[in-house]
Design a protein around this motif. Structure first.
Motif, mmCIF file in Angstrom:
data_model
loop_
_atom_site.group_PDB
_atom_site.id
_atom_site.type_symbol
_atom_site.label_atom_id
_atom_site.label_comp_id
_atom_site.label_asym_id
_atom_site.label_seq_id
_atom_site.Cartn_x
_atom_site.Cartn_y
_atom_site.Cartn_z
ATOM 1 N N ASP A 146 45.451 -21.550 116.529
ATOM 2 C CA ASP A 146 46.846 -21.848 116.637
ATOM 3 C C ASP A 146 46.846 -22.130 118.363
ATOM 4 O OD1 ASP A 146 49.881 -21.315 117.322
ATOM 5 O OD2 ASP A 146 50.155 -19.746 118.312
ATOM 6 N N ALA A 147 46.443 -21.580 119.581
ATOM 7 C CA ALA A 147 46.111 -22.093 120.451
ATOM 8 C C ALA A 147 45.332 -23.374 120.278
ATOM 9 C CB ALA A 147 45.273 -20.999 121.257
ATOM 10 N N LEU A 148 44.935 -24.060 119.850
ATOM 11 C CA LEU A 148 43.618 -25.086 119.366
ATOM 12 C C LEU A 148 45.609 -26.408 118.903
ATOM 13 C CD1 LEU A 148 41.372 -27.134 119.376
ATOM 14 C CD2 LEU A 148 40.909 -26.191 116.861
ATOM 15 N N GLN A 149 46.079 -26.069 118.128
ATOM 16 C CA GLN A 149 46.873 -26.861 117.602
ATOM 17 C C GLN A 149 48.112 -26.479 119.406
ATOM 18 O OE1 GLN A 149 47.593 -28.207 114.622
ATOM 19 N NE2 GLN A 149 49.440 -29.342 115.804
ATOM 20 N N ASN A 150 48.125 -25.716 120.153
ATOM 21 C CA ASN A 150 48.763 -26.075 121.198
ATOM 22 C C ASN A 150 48.538 -26.919 121.962
ATOM 23 O OD1 ASN A 150 51.072 -23.983 120.134
ATOM 24 N ND2 ASN A 150 49.958 -22.373 121.177
ATOM 25 N N GLN A 151 47.048 -26.669 122.256
ATOM 26 C CA GLN A 151 46.474 -27.872 123.662
ATOM 27 C C GLN A 151 46.403 -29.256 123.206
ATOM 28 O OE1 GLN A 151 45.313 -26.939 125.768
ATOM 29 N NE2 GLN A 151 43.992 -25.218 126.210
ATOM 30 N N LEU A 152 46.664 -29.611 121.185
ATOM 31 C CA LEU A 152 46.244 -31.003 120.826
ATOM 32 C C LEU A 152 47.961 -31.062 120.611
ATOM 33 C CD1 LEU A 152 44.334 -30.237 118.269
ATOM 34 C CD2 LEU A 152 43.919 -31.142 119.722
ATOM 35 N N GLU A 153 48.825 -30.638 121.250
ATOM 36 C CA GLU A 153 50.053 -30.927 120.872
ATOM 37 C C GLU A 153 50.794 -31.139 122.808
ATOM 38 O OE1 GLU A 153 52.483 -27.350 119.252
ATOM 39 O OE2 GLU A 153 51.766 -28.925 116.627
ATOM 40 N N ASN A 154 49.849 -30.847 123.670
ATOM 41 C CA ASN A 154 49.988 -31.390 124.947
ATOM 42 C C ASN A 154 49.831 -33.034 125.179
ATOM 43 O OD1 ASN A 154 50.530 -31.917 128.022
ATOM 44 N ND2 ASN A 154 48.273 -30.586 128.125
ATOM 45 N N ASP A 155 51.300 -33.689 125.358
ATOM 46 C CA ASP A 155 51.170 -34.875 125.018
ATOM 47 C C ASP A 155 51.360 -35.829 126.482
ATOM 48 O OD1 ASP A 155 52.375 -35.048 122.293
ATOM 49 O OD2 ASP A 155 54.336 -35.090 123.489
ATOM 50 N N GLU A 156 50.346 -34.813 127.467
ATOM 51 C CA GLU A 156 50.133 -34.896 128.561
ATOM 52 C C GLU A 156 48.843 -35.246 129.092
ATOM 53 O OE1 GLU A 156 51.385 -32.464 131.990
ATOM 54 O OE2 GLU A 156 53.632 -33.360 131.459
ATOM 55 N N VAL A 157 47.646 -35.311 128.190
ATOM 56 C CA VAL A 157 46.219 -35.097 128.270
ATOM 57 C C VAL A 157 45.984 -35.854 126.816
ATOM 58 C CG1 VAL A 157 44.088 -33.988 128.154
ATOM 59 C CG2 VAL A 157 46.523 -32.774 128.978
ATOM 60 N N GLU A 158 45.496 -36.729 126.806
ATOM 61 C CA GLU A 158 44.787 -37.263 125.699
ATOM 62 C C GLU A 158 42.857 -36.541 125.361
ATOM 63 O OE1 GLU A 158 42.893 -42.245 124.152
ATOM 64 O OE2 GLU A 158 44.580 -41.344 125.758
ATOM 65 N N PHE A 159 42.519 -36.687 124.175
ATOM 66 C CA PHE A 159 41.404 -35.612 124.118
ATOM 67 C C PHE A 159 40.759 -36.697 123.879
ATOM 68 C CE2 PHE A 159 44.547 -32.125 124.495
ATOM 69 C CZ PHE A 159 44.144 -30.521 125.002
ATOM 70 N N ASP A 160 39.247 -36.337 124.057
ATOM 71 C CA ASP A 160 37.915 -36.928 123.633
ATOM 72 C C ASP A 160 37.613 -36.127 123.164
ATOM 73 O OD1 ASP A 160 38.362 -39.715 125.901
ATOM 74 O OD2 ASP A 160 38.734 -37.935 126.940
ATOM 75 N N LEU A 161 37.476 -35.039 123.042
ATOM 76 C CA LEU A 161 36.349 -34.847 121.656
ATOM 77 C C LEU A 161 37.059 -32.718 121.491
ATOM 78 C CD1 LEU A 161 33.845 -34.766 120.186
ATOM 79 C CD2 LEU A 161 32.643 -33.461 122.359
ATOM 80 N N VAL A 162 36.713 -32.387 120.632
ATOM 81 C CA VAL A 162 36.946 -31.124 120.224
ATOM 82 C C VAL A 162 35.349 -30.493 119.665
ATOM 83 C CG1 VAL A 162 38.216 -28.842 118.955
ATOM 84 C CG2 VAL A 162 39.604 -31.466 119.740
#
Length: 219
Positions: free
Chosen positions: A41-57
């Motif tokens: 759930d915490a991971l999904q919350n991070q991914l829903e952060n529109d202000e950050v474009e993630f490069d890797l999980v």
């Protein structure tokens, strides 16, 4: 790919392990911003952060709310451009083979040295698939686990979240409260989940999800 100015999520429920990873990798990855998640759930919350474009999980398969390969399958379905590398205490060929089969860009045993870890992440960020030496990938035949994986991939992010909450034993009204929606919305999600998984009720849905789990490994 230039290995700097990256945004990387460490998804693992052991805070000491997350901290050790971050400290060990800081020297190899300049100006990297590290994000942490201790549950699916915490991971999904991070991914829903529109202000950050993630490069890797960097994903542990055994986090709370993550039933074996289920979170990996969910990530590859809904975030297909985001590389996911599995970090796990499971190091057997079938676990590694299934992880790659379900879309992992690499598999790093938790027993690996930090030097190996840094080299593995560099390879994945440059577009390669990194696996431990001497691993022989096995062909994954369509069995009950693989069939359930394909059905799970059809769930929307919200349906997947509701299914996870079913697995936690929460009632519809509790789920509705936590998600800020009506009970009618949760019932509609439940109907869609049952249809997509080919089951009749919550109990069968949770049992189906548990097919993707693995035996616990003590660290």
């Amino acid at each position: 790919m230039k290995l700097e100015n990256l945004n990387i999520i460490i998804a693992d429920d052991h805070p000491l392990f997350r901290n050790a990873l971050r400290q060990a990798l800081t020297g190899s990855f300049t100006d990297t911003r590290w994000f942490e998640a201790d549950s699916a759930d915490a991971l999904q919350n991070q991914l829903e952060n529109d202000e950050v474009e993630f490069d890797l999980v960097m994903l542990d398969l055994q986090m709370p709310g993550s039933h074996g390969y289920s979170t990996l399958i969910h990530l590859r379905t809904h975030y297909p451009d985001l590389p996911v590398v599995v970090i796990s205490a499971h190091e057997d060929n079938i676990t590694i083979s299934r992880a790659v089969h379900y879309g992992s860009a690499g598999f790093i045993p938790k027993s690996a040295s930090m030097e190996t870890l840094a080299a593995a992440l560099s390879a994945v960020l440059e577009g390669d698939i990194w696996l431990p030496a001497n691993v022989e990938l096995q062909s994954i035949e369509e069995d009950a686990t693989d069939l359930m994986a394909s059905k799970l991939a059809d769930l929307t992010p919200q349906q997947y979240k509701v299914l996870q909450m079913f697995a936690e034993g929460l009632l519809n009204k509790q789920i509705a409260y936590d998600l800020g929606v009506s009970e009618a919305t949760i019932k509609a999600h439940a109907t869609a989940i049952f249809r997509k998984l080919g089951v009749r009720n919550r109990t069968q849905a949770v049992i189906s999800l548990q097919q993707l789990e693995m035996e616990k490994v003590e660290l």
